[in-house]
Design an enzyme around this catalytic site. Structure first.
Site, PDB file in Angstrom:
ATOM      1  N   GLU A  31     -11.505 -42.840  65.799  1.00  0.00           N
ATOM      2  CA  GLU A  31     -11.871 -44.200  66.205  1.00  0.00           C
ATOM      3  C   GLU A  31     -12.224 -45.064  65.008  1.00  0.00           C
ATOM      4  OE1 GLU A  31     -15.054 -44.098  69.101  1.00  0.00           O
ATOM      5  OE2 GLU A  31     -14.059 -42.431  70.116  1.00  0.00           O
ATOM      6  N   CYS A  69     -15.690 -50.159  60.423  1.00  0.00           N
ATOM      7  CA  CYS A  69     -16.342 -48.851  60.477  1.00  0.00           C
ATOM      8  C   CYS A  69     -15.249 -47.792  60.608  1.00  0.00           C
ATOM      9  CB  CYS A  69     -17.296 -48.829  61.668  1.00  0.00           C
ATOM     10  SG  CYS A  69     -18.070 -47.236  61.922  1.00  0.00           S
ATOM     11  N   CYS A 117     -16.718 -33.605  64.290  1.00  0.00           N
ATOM     12  CA  CYS A 117     -17.803 -33.400  63.335  1.00  0.00           C
ATOM     13  C   CYS A 117     -18.441 -32.057  63.607  1.00  0.00           C
ATOM     14  CB  CYS A 117     -18.838 -34.515  63.497  1.00  0.00           C
ATOM     15  SG  CYS A 117     -20.115 -34.468  62.226  1.00  0.00           S
ATOM     16  N   CYS A 169     -25.542 -33.079  65.447  1.00  0.00           N
ATOM     17  CA  CYS A 169     -26.666 -33.941  65.830  1.00  0.00           C
ATOM     18  C   CYS A 169     -26.700 -34.062  67.356  1.00  0.00           C
ATOM     19  CB  CYS A 169     -26.547 -35.317  65.178  1.00  0.00           C
ATOM     20  SG  CYS A 169     -26.569 -35.245  63.380  1.00  0.00           S
ATOM     21  N   CYS A 172     -25.318 -37.275  69.312  1.00  0.00           N
ATOM     22  CA  CYS A 172     -24.068 -37.867  68.836  1.00  0.00           C
ATOM     23  C   CYS A 172     -22.851 -37.323  69.590  1.00  0.00           C
ATOM     24  CB  CYS A 172     -23.929 -37.602  67.337  1.00  0.00           C
ATOM     25  SG  CYS A 172     -22.413 -38.272  66.661  1.00  0.00           S
ATOM     26  N   CYS A 189     -19.929 -44.218  69.460  1.00  0.00           N
ATOM     27  CA  CYS A 189     -18.928 -43.610  68.588  1.00  0.00           C
ATOM     28  C   CYS A 189     -18.537 -42.200  69.040  1.00  0.00           C
ATOM     29  CB  CYS A 189     -19.482 -43.567  67.183  1.00  0.00           C
ATOM     30  SG  CYS A 189     -18.201 -43.221  66.042  1.00  0.00           S
TER      31      CYS A 189
HETATM   32  N1  SAH Z   1     -22.165 -38.331  59.795  1.00  0.00           N
HETATM   33  C1  SAH Z   1     -22.666 -39.545  59.237  1.00  0.00           C
HETATM   34  C2  SAH Z   1     -21.909 -40.786  59.636  1.00  0.00           C
HETATM   35  C3  SAH Z   1     -21.432 -40.915  61.049  1.00  0.00           C
HETATM   36  S1  SAH Z   1     -22.620 -41.231  62.302  1.00  0.00           S
HETATM   37  C4  SAH Z   1     -24.139 -39.679  59.522  1.00  0.00           C
HETATM   38  O1  SAH Z   1     -24.699 -38.828  60.182  1.00  0.00           O
HETATM   39  O2  SAH Z   1     -24.746 -40.600  59.026  1.00  0.00           O
HETATM   40  C5  SAH Z   1     -23.108 -42.901  62.036  1.00  0.00           C
HETATM   41  C6  SAH Z   1     -24.517 -43.214  62.488  1.00  0.00           C
HETATM   42  O3  SAH Z   1     -24.614 -43.260  63.922  1.00  0.00           O
HETATM   43  C7  SAH Z   1     -25.540 -42.181  62.057  1.00  0.00           C
HETATM   44  O4  SAH Z   1     -26.709 -42.820  61.614  1.00  0.00           O
HETATM   45  C8  SAH Z   1     -25.789 -41.407  63.334  1.00  0.00           C
HETATM   46  O5  SAH Z   1     -26.990 -40.709  63.294  1.00  0.00           O
HETATM   47  C9  SAH Z   1     -25.738 -42.538  64.347  1.00  0.00           C
HETATM   48  N2  SAH Z   1     -25.553 -42.145  65.734  1.00  0.00           N
HETATM   49  C10 SAH Z   1     -24.804 -41.158  66.248  1.00  0.00           C
HETATM   50  N3  SAH Z   1     -24.912 -41.101  67.590  1.00  0.00           N
HETATM   51  C11 SAH Z   1     -25.748 -42.104  67.939  1.00  0.00           C
HETATM   52  C12 SAH Z   1     -26.262 -42.560  69.180  1.00  0.00           C
HETATM   53  N4  SAH Z   1     -25.939 -41.968  70.340  1.00  0.00           N
HETATM   54  N5  SAH Z   1     -27.098 -43.618  69.156  1.00  0.00           N
HETATM   55  C13 SAH Z   1     -27.440 -44.218  67.992  1.00  0.00           C
HETATM   56  N6  SAH Z   1     -26.983 -43.828  66.792  1.00  0.00           N
HETATM   57  C14 SAH Z   1     -26.157 -42.775  66.772  1.00  0.00           C
END
Ligand code: SAH
Length: 343
Positions: free
Chosen positions: A94, A107, A114, A118, A121, A334
């Site tokens: 995406e 972006c 991934c 997390c 995510c 995302c």
């Molecule tokens: N892997 C990298 C970049 C991709 S995620 C990272 O972890 O930074 C981009 C951002 O979106 C990160 O700050 C991540 O923690 C956040 N993110 C992911 N899922 C999310 C969600 N459901 N709500 C808010 N932020 C989210």
């Protein structure tokens, strides 16, 4: 048989070396590089000032593939465009184009899926397929500009994937993106977001590329952060903060911290105080984001709570803002569009 490299993945020095190996003069590399990255040619045939024999040799030694837009959603509220791209092996990623006062920001994804795990995510829940090649990261910029007719003035590496888990390809992408002979984007207009691969942050500091480092922090406490972000079990918060201080010392770039606010998880006054303690004395900015709902988890928060938490931070002397919500009507946090499509 090993796969051929895509011509778009080569930095200018790599292209020069390849052209010389093909028995050609090195200056030809600049001509070809300009066709690829300045004029945005989509085939070898377009390179009219490159001899037919060299074009033939290039097509025998390199692929020249293009990622394909398979879905496009455009927000009626604010012009945000979300694109789903198909890679040549059938994987999906995406890309999101956002409009700001200072220009359009893109972006990009750096991996198909991934492996960082997390909890909140969607990108990680759908699983990890593979890292993207430089041409597939660049392709998101080139195809999005072509499809939308808009001009991208800044790039954030915050899409699907962990950029520092694909270090070499991301660095090649950055070198190609910033080359004066091509797109010529200053890396001051690029942010890289990481969940905190500490060893790679040190490697990035050494390169001093001038980009903004964004750290996904999400809690000032090791216990809570490890629960939300498994990477914290490998690199704890104090190690991460030491790497951030080193990044600032070596590059002079202030650090940006991402903080996805989750009701009852990381939004108390104690969290605010501990967070301010962590960043005290470090030139930094804290970005508060109300957590995006994903269907597998019950995490929630709203703009009002984000504002409240942000005010607590500001009163304690931190530099914090709440991130503007864009494209709410096409939302699919995302990673969700990819999952829906692949299911
Ligand atoms: N892997 C990298 C970049 C991709 S995620 C990272 O972890 O930074 C981009 C951002 O979106 C990160 O700050 C991540 O923690 C956040 N993110 C992911 N899922 C999310 C969600 N459901 N709500 C808010 N932020 C989210």
């Amino acid at each position: 048989m090993s796969r051929l490299t895509d011509i778009l993945s080569l930095t200018l020095p790599q292209l020069r070396e390849s052209v010389e190996k093909l028995g050609e003069k090195p200056f030809r590399a600049v001509q070809i590089f300009k066709w690829l990255h300045e004029k945005r040619a989509v085939s070898f045939d377009e390179m009219s000032d490159v001899s037919l024999s060299l074009r033939k040799k290039l097509s025998e030694n390199f692929t020249f593939e293009h990622i394909k837009p398979v879905r496009l959603l455009e927000s009626k509220n604010d012009g945000t465009v979300k694109l789903l791209y198909e890679l040549s092996d059938g994987n999906h990623i995406e890309t999101v184009l956002m409009s700001y006062e200072h220009g359009d920001s893109l972006c990009v994804s750096t991996q198909a899926g991934c492996k960082m795990g997390c909890r909140f995510c969607a990108s990680t829940i759908a699983g990890f397929k593979r890292s993207l090649e430089p041409n597939e990261i660049l392709g998101q910029l080139y195809e999005t500009e072509r499809v939308t007719g808009r001009h991208v003035s800044s790039v954030v590496l915050m899409g699907i994937g962990e950029p520092l888990d694909n270090f070499d390809n991301v660095v090649s992408f950055l070198r190609i993106l910033s080359a004066p002979e091509g797109t010529n984007m200053s890396l001051r207009h690029v942010s890289l977001s990481t969940c905190g691969l500490v060893d790679r942050i040190y490697d990035l500091s050494e390169l001093d590329l001038g980009l903004t480092l964004s750290i996904s922090l999400h809690s000032p406490y090791d216990e809570k952060r490890s629960e939300l972000m498994p990477i914290n079990k490998k690199y704890c918060i104090s190690e991460l903060m030491a790497a951030c201080r080193d990044y600032f010392a070596k590059t002079g770039r202030r650090i940006s911290f991402e903080y996805a606010l989750i009701e009852g998880e990381n939004d108390s006054p104690e969290d605010a105080k501990a967070l301010c303690g962590l960043v005290a004395g470090m030139p930094s900015h804290i970005n508060i984001i109300p957590v995006n709902k994903i269907k597998e988890r019950s995490y929630r928060s709203d703009r009002a709570s984000a504002m409240r938490f942000c005010n607590m931070l500001c009163e304690l002397g931190a530099n914090a803002t709440v991130r503007r919500t864009l494209g709410a009507d096409i939302d699919a946090a995302c990673g969700q569009l990819r999952r829906e499509y692949e299911n």
